[in-house]
Scaffold this motif. Sequence first.
Motif, PDB file in Angstrom:
ATOM      1  N   ALA A 104       0.812  -1.219   0.085  1.00  0.00           N
ATOM      2  CA  ALA A 104       0.152   0.138  -0.031  1.00  0.00           C
ATOM      3  C   ALA A 104       0.933   1.175   0.088  1.00  0.00           C
ATOM      4  CB  ALA A 104      -0.988  -0.077   1.250  1.00  0.00           C
ATOM      5  N   LEU A 105       2.068   1.272   0.640  1.00  0.00           N
ATOM      6  CA  LEU A 105       2.836   2.658   0.723  1.00  0.00           C
ATOM      7  C   LEU A 105       4.061   2.646  -0.297  1.00  0.00           C
ATOM      8  CD1 LEU A 105       3.115   2.326   4.576  1.00  0.00           C
ATOM      9  CD2 LEU A 105       1.825   3.994   3.373  1.00  0.00           C
ATOM     10  N   VAL A 106       4.511   1.408  -0.547  1.00  0.00           N
ATOM     11  CA  VAL A 106       5.727   1.417  -1.532  1.00  0.00           C
ATOM     12  C   VAL A 106       5.132   2.125  -3.024  1.00  0.00           C
ATOM     13  CG1 VAL A 106       7.334   0.120  -2.856  1.00  0.00           C
ATOM     14  CG2 VAL A 106       6.784  -0.388  -0.498  1.00  0.00           C
ATOM     15  N   GLY A 107       5.735   3.165  -3.393  1.00  0.00           N
ATOM     16  CA  GLY A 107       5.354   3.702  -4.658  1.00  0.00           C
ATOM     17  C   GLY A 107       4.996   5.253  -4.560  1.00  0.00           C
ATOM     18  N   GLY A 108       4.932   5.659  -3.213  1.00  0.00           N
ATOM     19  CA  GLY A 108       4.630   6.801  -2.936  1.00  0.00           C
ATOM     20  C   GLY A 108       5.578   7.860  -2.517  1.00  0.00           C
ATOM     21  N   GLU A 109       6.775   7.307  -2.729  1.00  0.00           N
ATOM     22  CA  GLU A 109       8.167   8.166  -2.120  1.00  0.00           C
ATOM     23  C   GLU A 109       8.206   9.441  -2.887  1.00  0.00           C
ATOM     24  OE1 GLU A 109       8.775   3.571  -1.760  1.00  0.00           O
ATOM     25  OE2 GLU A 109       7.915   4.860  -3.281  1.00  0.00           O
ATOM     26  N   LEU A 110       7.602   9.396  -4.385  1.00  0.00           N
ATOM     27  CA  LEU A 110       7.877  10.733  -4.932  1.00  0.00           C
ATOM     28  C   LEU A 110       7.055  11.901  -4.249  1.00  0.00           C
ATOM     29  CD1 LEU A 110       8.789  12.329  -7.341  1.00  0.00           C
ATOM     30  CD2 LEU A 110       6.759  11.482  -8.515  1.00  0.00           C
ATOM     31  N   ASP A 111       5.725  11.624  -3.914  1.00  0.00           N
ATOM     32  CA  ASP A 111       5.079  12.750  -2.972  1.00  0.00           C
ATOM     33  C   ASP A 111       5.653  13.159  -1.916  1.00  0.00           C
ATOM     34  OD1 ASP A 111       2.909  12.436  -4.778  1.00  0.00           O
ATOM     35  OD2 ASP A 111       1.351  11.792  -3.591  1.00  0.00           O
ATOM     36  N   VAL A 112       6.374  12.232  -1.204  1.00  0.00           N
ATOM     37  CA  VAL A 112       7.211  12.716   0.107  1.00  0.00           C
ATOM     38  C   VAL A 112       8.405  13.633  -0.429  1.00  0.00           C
ATOM     39  CG1 VAL A 112       8.438  11.978   2.180  1.00  0.00           C
ATOM     40  CG2 VAL A 112       6.392  10.731   1.384  1.00  0.00           C
ATOM     41  N   LEU A 113       9.289  13.114  -1.315  1.00  0.00           N
ATOM     42  CA  LEU A 113      10.424  13.671  -1.760  1.00  0.00           C
ATOM     43  C   LEU A 113      10.106  15.066  -2.343  1.00  0.00           C
ATOM     44  CD1 LEU A 113      13.351  13.682  -2.187  1.00  0.00           C
ATOM     45  CD2 LEU A 113      12.961  12.690  -4.358  1.00  0.00           C
ATOM     46  N   ALA A 114       8.940  15.213  -3.118  1.00  0.00           N
ATOM     47  CA  ALA A 114       8.470  16.552  -3.776  1.00  0.00           C
ATOM     48  C   ALA A 114       8.220  17.368  -2.679  1.00  0.00           C
ATOM     49  CB  ALA A 114       7.294  16.039  -4.558  1.00  0.00           C
ATOM     50  N   ALA A 115       7.499  17.084  -1.366  1.00  0.00           N
ATOM     51  CA  ALA A 115       7.049  17.813  -0.500  1.00  0.00           C
ATOM     52  C   ALA A 115       8.212  18.419   0.415  1.00  0.00           C
ATOM     53  CB  ALA A 115       6.142  17.174   0.457  1.00  0.00           C
ATOM     54  N   THR A 116       9.127  17.594   0.510  1.00  0.00           N
ATOM     55  CA  THR A 116      10.297  18.130   1.196  1.00  0.00           C
ATOM     56  C   THR A 116      11.067  19.041   0.337  1.00  0.00           C
ATOM     57  OG1 THR A 116      11.522  16.059   0.557  1.00  0.00           O
ATOM     58  CG2 THR A 116      10.748  16.182   2.922  1.00  0.00           C
ATOM     59  N   VAL A 117      11.267  18.973  -0.822  1.00  0.00           N
ATOM     60  CA  VAL A 117      11.971  19.730  -1.887  1.00  0.00           C
ATOM     61  C   VAL A 117      11.361  21.082  -2.047  1.00  0.00           C
ATOM     62  CG1 VAL A 117      13.050  20.020  -4.080  1.00  0.00           C
ATOM     63  CG2 VAL A 117      13.359  17.714  -2.853  1.00  0.00           C
TER      64      VAL A 117
END
Length: 329
Positions: A248-261
């Motif tokens: 369910a969670l793997v694959g959503g890393e882009l949103d997290v990285l985008a938010a921090t950047v």
Amino acid sequence: MPDFSRLRPHSSQGWLAWVLVAFILFFSVTSDQFLTVQNLLDLAESYAVTGIFALGLFLVLVTGGIDISFAAVASVVQYLIATLFVQFQFDNAALSILLAIVCGTTFGVINALLITSLRVVSIIITISMQSLLFGLLMWVTGGKSLYSLPDWWITLRSVLPFTWQGNSFQVGLPLATMLVIAGLTALLLNKTNLGRQLYAVGGDAESARRIGIRVGLIHVFAYGWLGAMAAIGGLVQVYRMGEVVPNALVGGELDVLAATVLGGASLMGGKGTVSGTLMGVFLIAILKNGLNLIGVSNYFMNIVVGGVIMVAIAVTHYKKRKETDVSFV
């Protein structure tokens, strides 16, 4: 004549705030469902897990590293706690949460030790860890979801109920958890010597080492912190959904990285704020929610998120280069 120069942002967080306001106004005009209390609360609740992950990743980015294994760590921790209940009826809430945090922190520390001991670029180690953990999880579990979970984990709780214009609303546990973690992270970075060391290592690791900062331990703390946030985020995600789904969670890393950047964190380290990170999270949330309400395709949403993160990285690198440009030509 009015002086509008005072309204001009002087930081990346200032620009981000204006962008947030602009999108809120745009989606408010294009959809009458957007600017409602219930929609905004639902939006904040649904992106609380992303916010928790982003606050953990932010500390790693501050030190000049990057870690994308947090989603796999969260998935493994979820399944471990659920399996303890299913197989052994282990139903102690406090011990389960503590065990989850310890496991998540351990995975983060392992990442840091591998990075520092092998002197390998952090993204290579964390990609390997992500692949290893997720592959093992899917192989061992066969991709099977778990639905029999302890009551303490899935019973919905009202944290801050309130009334607005005669209607009852509530701030749920996921959003409250994210806000508490944001407060603790801000205190850590802004009010402690450890926080100053985290920024110093990200700014220039060699200079930090020369003034006596133990760079290796700082990295261990940062990656361990992200591991702990991954565990907490994983627990919160199951609380929201009421089930444990391995992928369910793997694959959503882009949103997290985008938010921090987007929030001003530099991929080269030493920059960013907690408030900026939260604004980055909610910019991604507002974009996806607003585009969905006006009927835009999910595929186009991914294009928007990818484009936004590319622009943010380009701007960050440009500003960093301008700050370090000492040529006299």
